[in-house]
Scaffold this motif. Structure first.
Motif, PDB file in Angstrom:
ATOM      1  N   SER A   1      32.883  38.274  40.298  1.00 58.96           N
ATOM      2  CA  SER A   1      34.174  38.444  39.611  1.00 58.96           C
ATOM      3  C   SER A   1      34.447  39.905  39.308  1.00 58.96           C
ATOM      4  O   SER A   1      34.915  40.249  38.229  1.00 58.96           O
ATOM      5  N   TRP A   2      34.138  40.776  40.233  1.00 57.50           N
ATOM      6  CA  TRP A   2      34.367  42.207  40.056  1.00 57.50           C
ATOM      7  C   TRP A   2      35.835  42.487  40.356  1.00 57.50           C
ATOM      8  O   TRP A   2      36.301  42.215  41.466  1.00 57.50           O
ATOM      9  N   PRO A   3      36.603  42.995  39.391  1.00 55.73           N
ATOM     10  CA  PRO A   3      38.065  43.042  39.541  1.00 55.73           C
ATOM     11  C   PRO A   3      38.559  44.143  40.477  1.00 55.73           C
ATOM     12  O   PRO A   3      39.372  44.976  40.082  1.00 55.73           O
ATOM     13  N   GLY A   4      38.093  44.144  41.715  1.00 55.25           N
ATOM     14  CA  GLY A   4      38.491  45.203  42.650  1.00 55.25           C
ATOM     15  C   GLY A   4      39.318  44.673  43.799  1.00 55.25           C
ATOM     16  O   GLY A   4      39.823  43.544  43.766  1.00 55.25           O
ATOM     17  N   ILE A   5      39.419  45.519  44.836  1.00 52.53           N
ATOM     18  CA  ILE A   5      40.201  45.184  46.024  1.00 52.53           C
ATOM     19  C   ILE A   5      39.659  43.920  46.694  1.00 52.53           C
ATOM     20  O   ILE A   5      40.414  43.089  47.182  1.00 52.53           O
ATOM     21  N   GLY A   6      38.328  43.780  46.696  1.00 58.06           N
ATOM     22  CA  GLY A   6      37.704  42.629  47.339  1.00 58.06           C
ATOM     23  C   GLY A   6      38.100  41.320  46.674  1.00 58.06           C
ATOM     24  O   GLY A   6      38.495  40.364  47.334  1.00 58.06           O
TER      25      GLY A   6
ATOM     26  N   ARG B   1      54.677  40.640  40.513  1.00 57.43           N
ATOM     27  CA  ARG B   1      54.416  42.055  40.236  1.00 57.43           C
ATOM     28  C   ARG B   1      54.399  42.837  41.547  1.00 57.43           C
ATOM     29  O   ARG B   1      54.058  42.281  42.591  1.00 57.43           O
ATOM     30  N   PRO B   2      54.739  44.127  41.504  1.00 58.19           N
ATOM     31  CA  PRO B   2      54.685  44.903  42.750  1.00 58.19           C
ATOM     32  C   PRO B   2      53.254  44.959  43.281  1.00 58.19           C
ATOM     33  O   PRO B   2      52.316  45.181  42.513  1.00 58.19           O
ATOM     34  N   VAL B   3      53.126  44.734  44.591  1.00 56.80           N
ATOM     35  CA  VAL B   3      51.799  44.749  45.213  1.00 56.80           C
ATOM     36  C   VAL B   3      51.101  46.085  44.963  1.00 56.80           C
ATOM     37  O   VAL B   3      49.907  46.131  44.652  1.00 56.80           O
ATOM     38  N   ALA B   4      51.880  47.177  45.059  1.00 54.31           N
ATOM     39  CA  ALA B   4      51.281  48.506  44.891  1.00 54.31           C
ATOM     40  C   ALA B   4      50.640  48.657  43.514  1.00 54.31           C
ATOM     41  O   ALA B   4      49.576  49.258  43.373  1.00 54.31           O
TER      42      ALA B   4
ATOM     43  N   PRO C   1      52.244  38.457  50.828  1.00 51.60           N
ATOM     44  CA  PRO C   1      52.630  39.863  50.642  1.00 51.60           C
ATOM     45  C   PRO C   1      51.478  40.701  50.097  1.00 51.60           C
ATOM     46  O   PRO C   1      51.248  41.837  50.524  1.00 51.60           O
ATOM     47  N   MET C   2      50.717  40.106  49.183  1.00 48.01           N
ATOM     48  CA  MET C   2      49.564  40.787  48.599  1.00 48.01           C
ATOM     49  C   MET C   2      48.531  41.080  49.691  1.00 48.01           C
ATOM     50  O   MET C   2      47.990  42.181  49.792  1.00 48.01           O
TER      51      MET C   2
ATOM     52  N   LEU D   1      47.066  44.625  50.992  1.00 43.56           N
ATOM     53  CA  LEU D   1      45.632  44.909  50.903  1.00 43.56           C
ATOM     54  C   LEU D   1      45.064  45.300  52.259  1.00 43.56           C
ATOM     55  O   LEU D   1      44.269  46.234  52.375  1.00 43.56           O
ATOM     56  N   PHE D   2      45.498  44.574  53.293  1.00 46.21           N
ATOM     57  CA  PHE D   2      44.990  44.860  54.629  1.00 46.21           C
ATOM     58  C   PHE D   2      45.375  46.272  55.057  1.00 46.21           C
ATOM     59  O   PHE D   2      44.562  47.020  55.604  1.00 46.21           O
ATOM     60  N   LEU D   3      46.617  46.634  54.763  1.00 44.72           N
ATOM     61  CA  LEU D   3      47.088  47.974  55.108  1.00 44.72           C
ATOM     62  C   LEU D   3      46.240  49.027  54.395  1.00 44.72           C
ATOM     63  O   LEU D   3      45.807  50.008  54.992  1.00 44.72           O
TER      64      LEU D   3
END
Lengths: 321, 268
Positions: free
Chosen positions: A269-274, A87-90, A287-288, A292-294
């Motif tokens: 298990s909080w479905p966020g960026i972390g 899937r696209p990272v974005a 790639p993911m 994310l780092f960016l």
């Protein structure tokens, strides 16, 4: 606010962002010479397949060509493809953004209680309140935030059953409207509390020392001489002046809370960026991770810019510098 | 004082562990008959994990890794910080501008995510962790040392040495460095707990050395085996308490050292 000051700060932030882009590219394409190879390490892929994958991830051509292609992609909002489900990272990041904004926002607000506590502690330095506050912040500073999360989860969720053990909402729940909202709030309380407790001490310490810096200022003496009550001296003269260092350190703290959220989200298990970062590290889904780092860096750079501009507003003396 | 005693205790424990315990006790063959997820009792002081390994033994071996990484990463942080801070402060001009611009970049980009991506693309080893912490945490000590160098550089005895014809290296080595050393010491003591905490988080995320046992690695194992939701508290409480005690002791000791070296801080 002077235009020169604003332009200088914006250019500074953009240069930091450019540095992150170069660093990111360098890290994932030069330190790690052949990402495709390390992604599929141990899997027996045909050389033709590897070539095809290299083309897909833009890994053919010289390093400079790759860099130009990378920057061009970024400018189009294209962060490449995640290895998981291609899937696209974005898109993946877009889905994870809201839960993190909610969690980090709530815990930052909770942690900011520390500012008021810090002013009070600094104002009455050496009092029992000050000693308690300082010891508390030392204690929370010494604990890894995710470990506080484990202890809270073990006690409040697993043992007492007061809170759900993780996730954004109850599994299989089709609730909508208010009950959905309440369910999410119930799930968020514990992780937000953990991050809030982990960082309330940082705000407290900063606010406290900022307050102590102002304690010996002449204008406080003047205010007292005018017959102002102590409480009013603190509120009207000491606090406004102690506000400056707190503003600039809040931005740095924001970066720390983001960092802390990585492990804490994975505990709950909080479905966020972390949690996305945690899973990308585990994958490893490079790639993911790169995307994310960016994004995390860009968020922190933006927070710093806002703090800098706010500082200029609060303290016009820095404008000329 | 209590903090110093505690620290020395932990260091001694970490050093003597290989003599009083046997690493082979973690091997699958030797732990095959042990009870798994066993709560603490007389036989197993802190219980066992899902493979039947003693938590108390892991805690002792983990102390070695956590303290080693804490010290080694601090040395690296300080060395980079001193080199950059001294160069920037002493030479000034464009060298200073360029170095401080780079320092600012590193100060703004979030520390932990940077450490995570660095560790993720490199080989998993203790030295990687040490390097990653060094690379991400030097900027604040570089800034601190630079500002101290700037003030020392203007002192009269430096002028005197310069007038007597002393070379740059001589001035840096004989006059500037000795004056910056106390500050370096204090900032090193405060860098150790940060390094230990960072190691813990990186290992928890699975970025540690898979062949070593560390406190962060134990917490990772506990998480992987759902120790928290299964109520196996003996698995995740002890490593966390150990980290907390060591970090607390270092922080208290570092603050005390800072106050001794810089009396201006005493009023706080």
């Amino acid at each position: 606010m002077r235009a020169g000051f604003v332009i200088r700060k914006v250019v500074g932030a953009l240069s930091t962002l450019a540095f992150v882009v170069v660093f990111n590219f360098f890290l994932f394409r030069i330190v790690n010479r052949d990402p495709v190879n390390s992604m599929f390490r141990g899997r027996n892929l045909k050389p033709e397949k590897l070539e095809e994958l290299r083309r897909k991830f833009n890994l053919d051509g010289s390093k400079w060509d790759q860099f130009v292609a990378y920057v061009r992609q970024l400018l189009h909002g294209d962060l490449g493809y995640s290895l998981k489900g291609s899937r696209p990272v974005a898109t993946v990041i877009g889905e994870a953004l809201w839960p993190t904004v909610l969690l980090v926002g709530t815990s930052t607000l909770l942690a900011m209680i520390g500012i008021t506590l810090g002013y009070r502690a600094g104002w009455r330095r050496g009092s029992a309140f000050d000693t308690t506050a300082t010891s508390f912040s030392m204690l929370t500073y010494s604990m890894p935030e995710f470990w506080i999360g484990m202890v809270f989860l073990g006690f409040f969720s697993a043992k007492l059953g007061w809170f759900p053990v993780g996730g954004l909402e109850d599994p299989g729940s089709h609730a909508s409207g208010l009950s959905k909202w309440l369910d999410e709030l119930h799930h968020m309380m514990l992780p937000a509390l953990v991050l809030g407790i982990a960082y309330v001490g940082e705000y407290m310490i900063v606010a406290r020392s900022a307050m102590i810096e102002t304690l010996n200022e002449d204008y406080l003496q003047l205010a007292r001489a005018k017959g102002m009550r102590e409480d009013e001296v603190r509120r009207r003269h000491a606090v406004p002046n102690a506000r400056l260092p707190v503003v600039s350190l809040s931005a740095i703290n924001f970066g720390f809370i983001f960092g802390g959220a990585i492990a804490v989200e994975s505990i709950f298990s909080w479905p966020g960026i972390g949690q996305a970062t945690y899973l990308a590290v585990r994958g490893p889904d490079l790639p993911m991770l790169q995307g994310l780092f960016l994004l995390i860096s860009a968020g922190v750079i933006l927070a710093n810019l806002v703090a800098d501009l706010l500082y200029g507003k609060l303290d016009p003396r820095v404008l000329g510098r | 004082m209590a903090s110093l005693v505690l620290l020395i205790g932990f260091v001694i424990l970490a050093i003597i562990t290989p003599w009083i315990t046997d690493r082979a006790d973690f091997n699958a063959i030797n732990t095959g008959d042990n009870p798994t997820n066993h709560p603490p009792d007389g036989d197993y002081l802190l219980g066992t994990d899902r493979y039947g390994r003693s938590v108390a033994l892991q805690l002792m071996w983990g102390a070695r890794v956590s303290l080693f990484v804490g010290f080694a990463a601090t040395v690296l942080t300080i060395v980079i910080g001193v080199l950059i801070g001294l160069t920037a402060g002493f030479f000034g001009g464009w060298i200073d501008s360029v170095l401080m611009r780079i320092t600012d970049w590193f100060l703004v980009i979030p520390f932990l995510p940077t450490a995570i991506v660095l560790a993720a693309v490199l080989e998993r080893s203790l030295w990687t962790i040490v390097m990653v912490i060094g690379i991400t945490s030097w900027p604040s000590s570089a800034r601190l040392i630079r500002s101290q160098v700037l003030s020392v550089r203007e002192r009269l005895y430096v002028d005197r040495a310069r007038a007597l014809g002393a070379g740059r290296l001589h001035i840096v080595g004989r006059h500037i460095l000795p004056n910056v050393t106390p500050l370096i010491l204090a900032s090193a003591t405060l860098a150790v707990p940060i390094s230990i905490l960072t190691e813990t988080t990186l290992s928890f995320l699975g970025l540690g050395d898979p062949t070593e046992i560390s406190w962060g690695g134990m917490l990772d194992q506990a998480q992987q085996s759902s120790a928290v939701t299964s109520g196996h508290w003996w698995y995740y409480l002890p490593p966390g308490v150990a980290i907390m005690l060591v970090v607390l002791a270092f922080t208290i000791f570092g603050r005390a050292l800072e106050e001794v070296l810089d009396p201006r801080l005493r009023k706080r």
